[in-house]
Design a protein around this motif. Sequence first.
Motif, PDB file in Angstrom:
ATOM      1  N   ILE A 374       1.047  -1.183   0.060  1.00 15.59           N
ATOM      2  CA  ILE A 374       0.046  -0.105  -0.054  1.00 15.59           C
ATOM      3  C   ILE A 374       0.882   1.281   0.091  1.00 15.59           C
ATOM      4  N   GLU A 375       2.060   1.164   0.767  1.00 10.41           N
ATOM      5  CA  GLU A 375       2.866   2.363   0.437  1.00 10.41           C
ATOM      6  C   GLU A 375       3.463   2.640  -0.789  1.00 10.41           C
ATOM      7  N   GLN A 376       3.820   1.763  -1.357  1.00 14.24           N
ATOM      8  CA  GLN A 376       4.338   1.843  -2.860  1.00 14.24           C
ATOM      9  C   GLN A 376       3.002   2.323  -3.745  1.00 14.24           C
ATOM     10  N   ILE A 377       2.010   1.840  -3.447  1.00  9.13           N
ATOM     11  CA  ILE A 377       1.059   2.251  -4.340  1.00  9.13           C
ATOM     12  C   ILE A 377       0.583   3.538  -4.257  1.00  9.13           C
ATOM     13  N   VAL A 378       0.268   3.896  -2.905  1.00  8.24           N
ATOM     14  CA  VAL A 378      -0.004   5.447  -2.520  1.00  8.24           C
ATOM     15  C   VAL A 378       0.857   6.429  -2.835  1.00  8.24           C
ATOM     16  N   ALA A 379       2.221   5.980  -2.903  1.00  9.56           N
ATOM     17  CA  ALA A 379       3.386   7.103  -2.771  1.00  9.56           C
ATOM     18  C   ALA A 379       3.905   7.048  -4.019  1.00  9.56           C
ATOM     19  N   GLU A 380       3.255   6.200  -5.151  1.00  5.97           N
ATOM     20  CA  GLU A 380       3.801   6.280  -6.483  1.00  5.97           C
ATOM     21  C   GLU A 380       3.635   7.445  -7.151  1.00  5.97           C
ATOM     22  N   GLY A 381       2.754   8.423  -7.293  1.00  6.42           N
ATOM     23  CA  GLY A 381       2.430   9.816  -7.449  1.00  6.42           C
ATOM     24  C   GLY A 381       3.580  10.778  -7.067  1.00  6.42           C
ATOM     25  N   LEU A 382       3.906  10.464  -5.811  1.00  4.35           N
ATOM     26  CA  LEU A 382       4.899  11.225  -5.009  1.00  4.35           C
ATOM     27  C   LEU A 382       6.290  10.966  -5.803  1.00  4.35           C
ATOM     28  N   ASP A 399      -0.448   9.377   7.008  1.00  2.00           N
ATOM     29  CA  ASP A 399      -1.328  10.263   7.014  1.00  2.00           C
ATOM     30  C   ASP A 399      -2.581  10.304   6.373  1.00  2.00           C
ATOM     31  N   ILE A 400      -2.065  10.036   5.014  1.00  2.47           N
ATOM     32  CA  ILE A 400      -3.148  10.137   3.909  1.00  2.47           C
ATOM     33  C   ILE A 400      -4.214   8.850   4.327  1.00  2.47           C
ATOM     34  N   LEU A 401      -3.680   7.872   4.540  1.00  3.55           N
ATOM     35  CA  LEU A 401      -4.585   6.340   4.886  1.00  3.55           C
ATOM     36  C   LEU A 401      -5.377   6.827   6.055  1.00  3.55           C
ATOM     37  N   VAL A 402      -4.956   7.507   7.093  1.00  4.48           N
ATOM     38  CA  VAL A 402      -5.955   8.041   8.078  1.00  4.48           C
ATOM     39  C   VAL A 402      -6.990   8.793   7.603  1.00  4.48           C
ATOM     40  N   ALA A 408      -3.017   3.555   9.887  1.00  3.53           N
ATOM     41  CA  ALA A 408      -1.733   3.753   9.359  1.00  3.53           C
ATOM     42  C   ALA A 408      -1.051   2.597   9.267  1.00  3.53           C
ATOM     43  N   ASP A 409      -1.016   1.575  10.230  1.00  3.38           N
ATOM     44  CA  ASP A 409      -0.388   0.337  10.116  1.00  3.38           C
ATOM     45  C   ASP A 409      -0.841  -0.519   9.297  1.00  3.38           C
ATOM     46  N   HIS A 416      -4.830  -7.474  -1.822  1.00  5.67           N
ATOM     47  CA  HIS A 416      -5.724  -8.609  -1.785  1.00  5.67           C
ATOM     48  C   HIS A 416      -5.988  -8.945  -0.120  1.00  5.67           C
ATOM     49  N   GLU A 417      -5.342  -8.183   0.639  1.00  7.19           N
ATOM     50  CA  GLU A 417      -5.510  -8.246   2.160  1.00  7.19           C
ATOM     51  C   GLU A 417      -6.932  -7.357   2.453  1.00  7.19           C
ATOM     52  N   PHE A 418      -7.577  -6.577   1.403  1.00  9.24           N
ATOM     53  CA  PHE A 418      -8.538  -5.618   2.019  1.00  9.24           C
ATOM     54  C   PHE A 418      -9.708  -6.027   1.146  1.00  9.24           C
ATOM     55  N   SER A 419     -10.773  -5.401   1.715  1.00 11.71           N
ATOM     56  CA  SER A 419     -12.183  -5.409   1.352  1.00 11.71           C
ATOM     57  C   SER A 419     -12.326  -4.612  -0.064  1.00 11.71           C
ATOM     58  N   GLY A 420     -13.363  -4.928  -0.735  1.00  9.87           N
ATOM     59  CA  GLY A 420     -13.372  -3.856  -2.120  1.00  9.87           C
ATOM     60  C   GLY A 420     -13.577  -2.485  -1.482  1.00  9.87           C
ATOM     61  N   GLY A 421     -14.399  -2.006  -0.175  1.00  8.64           N
ATOM     62  CA  GLY A 421     -14.317  -0.525   0.177  1.00  8.64           C
ATOM     63  C   GLY A 421     -13.239  -0.157   0.584  1.00  8.64           C
ATOM     64  N   GLN A 422     -12.360  -0.971   1.389  1.00 12.46           N
ATOM     65  CA  GLN A 422     -11.133  -0.635   1.714  1.00 12.46           C
ATOM     66  C   GLN A 422     -10.217  -0.390   0.454  1.00 12.46           C
ATOM     67  N   ARG A 423     -10.232  -1.249  -0.484  1.00 13.48           N
ATOM     68  CA  ARG A 423      -9.524  -1.041  -1.858  1.00 13.48           C
ATOM     69  C   ARG A 423      -9.764   0.340  -2.392  1.00 13.48           C
ATOM     70  N   GLN A 424     -11.022   0.558  -2.474  1.00  9.39           N
ATOM     71  CA  GLN A 424     -11.483   2.052  -3.253  1.00  9.39           C
ATOM     72  C   GLN A 424     -10.853   3.125  -2.249  1.00  9.39           C
ATOM     73  N   ARG A 425     -10.904   3.158  -0.969  1.00  6.94           N
ATOM     74  CA  ARG A 425     -10.275   4.089  -0.211  1.00  6.94           C
ATOM     75  C   ARG A 425      -8.782   4.079  -0.450  1.00  6.94           C
ATOM     76  N   ILE A 426      -8.276   3.085  -0.755  1.00  7.27           N
ATOM     77  CA  ILE A 426      -6.689   3.117  -1.073  1.00  7.27           C
ATOM     78  C   ILE A 426      -6.411   3.968  -2.632  1.00  7.27           C
ATOM     79  N   ALA A 427      -7.450   3.538  -3.347  1.00  7.32           N
ATOM     80  CA  ALA A 427      -7.404   4.211  -4.528  1.00  7.32           C
ATOM     81  C   ALA A 427      -7.695   5.818  -4.378  1.00  7.32           C
TER      82      ALA A 427
END
Length: 532
Positions: A374-382, A399-402, A408-409, A416-427
């Motif tokens: 998740i860190e690599q995915i979210v930080a890719e734009g940075l 911070d952005i995950l929260v 944060a952990d 694959h360790e997240f539900s559909g709703g959680q994955r959309q929050r990651i996106a």
Amino acid sequence: MSTILKVRDLNISFGSNHAVRDVSFHVDKGETVALVGESGSGKSVTALSTVQLLAGAAEASGSVRYGDTEMIDANARDLRRVRGNDISFIFQEPMTSLNPLHTIEKQLTESLSLHQGLRGAEARTRVLDLLNKVGIRDAQTRLPNYPHQLSGGQRQRVMIAMALANKPELLIADEPTTALDVTIQAQILELLAEIQRAEGMGMLFITHDLGVVRSIADRVCVMQNGQIVETGPVAQIFGDPKHPYTKKLLDAEPSGAPAPIASDAPVIIEAEDLRIWFPITKGFMRRVSGHVKAVNNASLSVRAGETLGIVGESGSGKTTLALALMRLISSDGPIHLEGRAVDGLSNKELKPLRRDIQMVFQDPFGSLSPRFTIEQIVAEGLDVHGLEPGADRRQLVKDILVEVGLEADMIDRYPHEFSGGQRQRIAIARALILKPKLMVLDEPTSALDMTVQVQIVALLRDLQAKYGIAYLFISHDLRVVRAMSHNVMVMKQGDIVEVGSASEIFDNPQTPYTRALIAAALDLKAEKIIDQ
């Protein structure tokens, strides 16, 4: 009424995971029973067990009786006789169910040959009859087509034709309308109702959309965590639900409205007379013989903190328009981002501006790399656009995950360790971390359960109010569009047919097409289509 399918004390487990627990229900001839519940509640696993299509690791016990045949531990010969013949399936995504290498005629003929021994002209006559019955226009010309040459609605109609080819006693429909436009959704539901009336077959209908349940089912079984927590006639379940989970599902409908736009809000993006035509070339010299007119003379303006909802059927040009505004495809006509012309810029010139426009897609699992944390995915734009001086990359991700309602952990976990709703929050977090001025949301809730839809709508509205982000919100779910949008644009075959505030569009539509869209959405919330 005679009972077609009788399930008693069904238990299904995958190792230590108990997917279904003590499930009992029945389906009578001519009756539609709906299995409803959120993802992971056991609906599809229960349906697959009826003809023993479960994965090899599954262990099933209890009883599943089709007529006089016990399906649990049935031999291969009995299963072959029942599958696709007496009990047929319609699945959610026809593109994954239809063979991309075979024509429509071949795929339909295969089932007729296997179960009825029909071949040649006799099989073709039956195929044409099936295609006409499910509403495929010019069926003769569609026989040599491959699945990719059909629209989503046409592909789903072909799937229905395949399911009905051998006149089954029981039809199992697993989320058959989730990915379809609201008008096509209404057409498919009406088609299934008409065929059921004519054939007298039973139907097991699996869905998380209670609007669909209300329009097509006789009885409802509500599933939670692998168990049926409540069952009863449609009127009883919708009018007087007893279980807290059923009440939660019924209350889970997007409502309310976004925060008002500030009077001095600046214009973030605007376009005038935007045209997107794709050339059609023919011959050895590839001469242009015509154009696919994807978008014609589109004009729009979106301010900071404003949501412009874009609605219309598949092929109306919604996503094509958004991609042109993001400069991912070429177009004709001026486009300004915060007053700066961007339509003539090169890719190099566009790069620093791309962080201001981010996109969230329909399928969060498909848009997140399964190999990245998740860190690599979210930080890719940075990584692409560069960190702010002195910024801590890992802390920014936490911070952005929260911010989007995650822990944060979770930063070192995989999609694959997240539900559909959680994955959309990651996106959403991936788009939000760049602090964009505009977010393009392309069907961000259509693949999600109703309760999760409500959560994502609330999250997006909160983020917009906090940061003043402008949204382009593309969706065929008009309930979500109304809850999200300040203004709405209606598109049909590349043309903008109506624009106005959300209240004007929904309460007083001016064009026949808009009225048809809204009427189709309301039909899914109305009383049953099927005659009692």
